[in-house]
Design a protein around this motif. Structure first.
Motif, PDB file in Angstrom:
ATOM      1  N   GLY A 121       0.468  -5.626  -1.481  1.00 36.85           N
ATOM      2  CA  GLY A 121      -0.778  -5.269  -1.204  1.00 36.85           C
ATOM      3  C   GLY A 121      -1.942  -6.383  -1.599  1.00 36.85           C
ATOM      4  O   GLY A 121      -3.041  -6.163  -0.772  1.00 36.85           O
ATOM      5  N   VAL A 180     -11.867   7.846   3.731  1.00 38.46           N
ATOM      6  CA  VAL A 180     -12.553   6.550   3.138  1.00 38.46           C
ATOM      7  C   VAL A 180     -12.097   5.337   3.982  1.00 38.46           C
ATOM      8  O   VAL A 180     -10.725   5.283   4.425  1.00 38.46           O
ATOM      9  CB  VAL A 180     -12.247   6.391   1.804  1.00 38.46           C
ATOM     10  N   ARG A 181     -12.756   4.384   4.082  1.00 42.82           N
ATOM     11  CA  ARG A 181     -12.478   2.987   4.734  1.00 42.82           C
ATOM     12  C   ARG A 181     -11.796   2.311   3.510  1.00 42.82           C
ATOM     13  O   ARG A 181     -11.934   2.463   2.358  1.00 42.82           O
ATOM     14  CB  ARG A 181     -13.658   2.169   5.297  1.00 42.82           C
ATOM     15  N   ASP A 214      -8.720   2.950   4.919  1.00 43.45           N
ATOM     16  CA  ASP A 214      -7.613   3.755   4.990  1.00 43.45           C
ATOM     17  C   ASP A 214      -7.603   4.724   6.465  1.00 43.45           C
ATOM     18  O   ASP A 214      -6.575   5.043   7.079  1.00 43.45           O
ATOM     19  CB  ASP A 214      -7.272   4.487   3.971  1.00 43.45           C
ATOM     20  N   GLY A 220      -0.661   5.774   2.607  1.00 48.81           N
ATOM     21  CA  GLY A 220      -0.434   5.752   1.033  1.00 48.81           C
ATOM     22  C   GLY A 220      -1.504   6.396   0.121  1.00 48.81           C
ATOM     23  O   GLY A 220      -1.450   6.040  -1.005  1.00 48.81           O
ATOM     24  N   SER A 221      -2.419   6.906   0.629  1.00 47.17           N
ATOM     25  CA  SER A 221      -3.506   7.544  -0.082  1.00 47.17           C
ATOM     26  C   SER A 221      -3.694   8.998   0.223  1.00 47.17           C
ATOM     27  O   SER A 221      -3.411   9.513   1.431  1.00 47.17           O
ATOM     28  CB  SER A 221      -4.827   6.677   0.235  1.00 47.17           C
ATOM     29  N   ASN A 222      -4.101   9.838  -0.609  1.00 47.36           N
ATOM     30  CA  ASN A 222      -4.331  11.192  -0.483  1.00 47.36           C
ATOM     31  C   ASN A 222      -3.071  11.915   0.131  1.00 47.36           C
ATOM     32  O   ASN A 222      -3.480  12.536   1.296  1.00 47.36           O
ATOM     33  CB  ASN A 222      -5.618  11.324   0.166  1.00 47.36           C
ATOM     34  N   SER A 223      -2.078  11.740  -0.216  1.00 41.67           N
ATOM     35  CA  SER A 223      -0.997  12.238   0.590  1.00 41.67           C
ATOM     36  C   SER A 223      -0.767  13.709   0.636  1.00 41.67           C
ATOM     37  O   SER A 223      -0.047  14.058   1.645  1.00 41.67           O
ATOM     38  CB  SER A 223       0.448  11.514  -0.100  1.00 41.67           C
ATOM     39  N   GLU A 224      -1.396  14.652  -0.366  1.00 43.56           N
ATOM     40  CA  GLU A 224      -0.944  15.930  -0.114  1.00 43.56           C
ATOM     41  C   GLU A 224      -1.813  16.538   0.870  1.00 43.56           C
ATOM     42  O   GLU A 224      -1.444  17.631   1.215  1.00 43.56           O
ATOM     43  CB  GLU A 224      -1.400  16.581  -1.677  1.00 43.56           C
ATOM     44  N   GLY A 255       0.904  -1.296  -0.025  1.00 44.86           N
ATOM     45  CA  GLY A 255      -0.088   0.115   0.017  1.00 44.86           C
ATOM     46  C   GLY A 255       0.803   1.168   0.130  1.00 44.86           C
ATOM     47  O   GLY A 255       0.257   2.423   0.208  1.00 44.86           O
ATOM     48  N   ARG A 256       2.065   0.998  -0.084  1.00 45.40           N
ATOM     49  CA  ARG A 256       2.788   2.409  -0.016  1.00 45.40           C
ATOM     50  C   ARG A 256       3.663   2.603  -1.581  1.00 45.40           C
ATOM     51  O   ARG A 256       3.062   3.013  -2.392  1.00 45.40           O
ATOM     52  CB  ARG A 256       4.042   2.396   1.014  1.00 45.40           C
ATOM     53  N   SER A 257       4.806   1.799  -1.782  1.00 42.17           N
ATOM     54  CA  SER A 257       5.232   2.010  -3.271  1.00 42.17           C
ATOM     55  C   SER A 257       4.332   1.165  -4.048  1.00 42.17           C
ATOM     56  O   SER A 257       3.292   0.589  -3.597  1.00 42.17           O
ATOM     57  CB  SER A 257       6.585   1.122  -2.920  1.00 42.17           C
ATOM     58  N   ALA A 258       4.453   1.318  -5.429  1.00 44.32           N
ATOM     59  CA  ALA A 258       3.776   0.718  -6.287  1.00 44.32           C
ATOM     60  C   ALA A 258       4.545  -0.336  -7.328  1.00 44.32           C
ATOM     61  O   ALA A 258       3.881  -0.742  -8.188  1.00 44.32           O
ATOM     62  CB  ALA A 258       3.045   1.832  -7.193  1.00 44.32           C
ATOM     63  N   HIS A 259       5.858  -0.583  -6.951  1.00 41.32           N
ATOM     64  CA  HIS A 259       6.636  -1.583  -8.041  1.00 41.32           C
ATOM     65  C   HIS A 259       5.781  -2.995  -7.824  1.00 41.32           C
ATOM     66  O   HIS A 259       4.881  -3.081  -6.764  1.00 41.32           O
ATOM     67  CB  HIS A 259       7.976  -1.552  -7.497  1.00 41.32           C
ATOM     68  N   GLN A 269       3.071  -4.193  -5.085  1.00 43.06           N
ATOM     69  CA  GLN A 269       1.608  -4.839  -5.551  1.00 43.06           C
ATOM     70  C   GLN A 269       1.392  -5.938  -4.772  1.00 43.06           C
ATOM     71  O   GLN A 269       0.286  -6.191  -4.313  1.00 43.06           O
ATOM     72  CB  GLN A 269       1.659  -4.721  -7.059  1.00 43.06           C
TER      73      GLN A 269
END
Lengths: 88, 380
Positions: free
Chosen positions: B45, B239-240, B242, B228-232, B34-38, B42
């Motif tokens: 995740g 949202v559930r 997270d 790992g979501s909506n990081s800005e 849930g953090r990196s996307a490599h 994945q």
């Protein structure tokens, strides 16, 4: 552009990794071809993953994803002139 | 013969698949879920996703996004209790609650939360009339254990849920002793929040737990941080799942938890439960045959999970536990079992009891061996 044109020209972005992987599962079960990728940074700041899939099956993909996760959908994107554009 | 009778603390041994999955994931899928996307991230995740689906399937939870992973049932209970109660609220609990329910609640008393404990009979059967009568306009939560970790008495959850529903009060169930032991269908029973441990009846590793919160029931997160979501955004996502899962999840542990659940699904809870009831029946029959031994809780094995507390007249529980451990390699738990209130119910506070808690991998031969050893202790 560092890379060649992507294999699939539609992309769905969800709010979380959970909802992205759930979308991946739905596409897999519906036999729509897809590829999970690192979401381009300019698209959104949400989850770091996105799923590209067969553009000609957009309608079907859109229906199965929004049926259960409309609120968690960031958007569907089209690959046009070297970048992903929100067309949703 | 070494005998492990401490499954209520943590189940052991685990099914082989649990060990194998934890190790495989640590070795082969060691990226951050849930953090990196490599591709390895994945895959990590997907393990978390599949584990969440497994928990949802096992407890008949319609949407797995309503399952939040935690490190333990204790963390899950803290999240539920501190997430829902506000100053001035009242909460109703049973007299059998573990400190993992009592202590978070008692910590809220200074902020004006009032705790009402309903009675039960001498074997731990909750007084449903007392429960219904305890409801007031300020009642914001009913929190009960699924089964006592001291005497094993199973709470009639459907009846408790009916009272909660009638008054539109959320029901929180401490599932530490029942998840993976008896059928816990959240829809059929009517549970609003289920706090579960991964390393007990579900046969997963330590450091795993979960909280189910029904859709529409809003609680505050226990902590905020990276998701790992909506990081800005500086704000926690709404949202559930997270919203409730800041920080890196224990995905090797969750892989093991999923393997434990799959083991239970393969054999079937009914078969495992029947086996446990038979083991408990034989253990209780053996124990009650000794004049100097007092067994606590319901005499009916169907009314209890595989937890049996007892004392030997004239002997300190800890001395008996020490003798069982040192002389006979029988591992039990003595004392108050982090549930002082339950010991008050059965009249064993503060001395406590000797507790044998059985699991699906215990055998009749182990019961016979333990009874033989207790005979020697009693006759000494």
């Amino acid at each position: 552009m560092l890379f060649s044109k992507p294999r699939y020209l539609k992309m769905v972005v969800m709010m979380t990794t959970y909802h992205t992987l759930k979308s991946e599962r739905l596409l897999k079960n519906s036999d729509i071809k897809y590829k999970t990728i690192m979401k381009p940074r300019y698209v959104s700041s949400d989850c770091g993953l996105a799923i590209t899939f067969e553009a000609d099956r957009y309608q079907e993909a859109s229906e199965i994803i929004t049926k259960s996760m409309a609120q968690e959908l960031v958007g569907f994107f089209d690959y046009c002139d070297g970048e992903w554009v929100d067309k949703s | 013969m070494a005998v492990y009778f401490d499954n209520a603390a943590t189940s052991w041994p685990k099914p082989e698949a649990v060990y194998n999955e934890v190790l495989r994931v640590m070795r082969e899928v060691g990226a951050n879920p849930g953090r990196s996307a490599h591709q390895l991230a994945q895959e990590a995740g997907r393990i978390v996703f599949e584990a969440r689906e497994a928990v949802a399937r096992f407890f008949n939870i319609e949407n797995s996004q309503d399952v939040f992973f935690t490190s333990s049932a204790t963390e899950s209970l803290n999240l539920a209790i501190k997430g829902i109660l506000k100053p001035g609220d009242e909460v109703i609990i049973s007299a059998l609650e573990h400190n993992s329910v009592r202590r978070p609640l008692y910590s809220l008393r200074s902020s004006g939360v009032k705790i009402i404990t309903v009675g039960c009979d001498s074997v731990g059967r909750i007084d449903l009339a007392d429960l219904a009568n305890a409801v007031t306009s300020k009642t914001a939560l009913i929190a009960v254990t699924g089964a006592s970790n001291v005497i094993g008495t199973i709470t009639p959850l459907k009846e408790v849920a009916a009272i909660a529903r009638r008054h539109k009060i959320p029901l929180l169930v401490d599932g530490a002793q029942v998840c993976g032991v008896i059928d816990m269908d959240v829809e059929e029973i009517g549970i609003d929040m289920l706090a579960g441990s991964g390393h007990k009846g579900l046969l997963g590793p330590m450091g795993t737990g979960f909280l189910y919160v029904r859709p529409g029931l809003e609680i505050k997160p226990l902590q905020e941080g990276g998701t790992g979501s909506n990081s800005e955004s500086d704000d926690q996502p709404l949202v559930r799942p997270d919203r409730y899962e800041s920080g890196t999840l224990n995905h090797p542990g969750l892989a093991g938890l999923m393997a434990g659940i799959e083991y239970l699904e393969e054999i079937g809870l009914t078969e495992l439960r029947e086996k446990e009831i038979e083991l408990v029946r034989n253990l209780m029959n053996g124990l009650t045959a000794f004049e100097r031994i007092t067994v606590y809780g319901s005499p009916n094995p169907d009314e209890r999970v595989a937890v049996v507390s007892f004392n030997i007249e004239g002997l300190d529980a800890a001395e008996v536990g020490q003798a069982l451990d040192e002389k006979y390699d029988i591992m039990s738990r003595v004392g108050l079992h982090c549930a002082p209130s339950a010991h008050r119910v059965i009249g064993t506070f503060p001395a406590g009891t000797i507790r044998f808690s059985l699991g699906p991998l215990n055998t009749e031969a182990e019961i016979d061996y333990a009874l033989g050893c207790l005979k020697k202790i009693v006759e000494d």
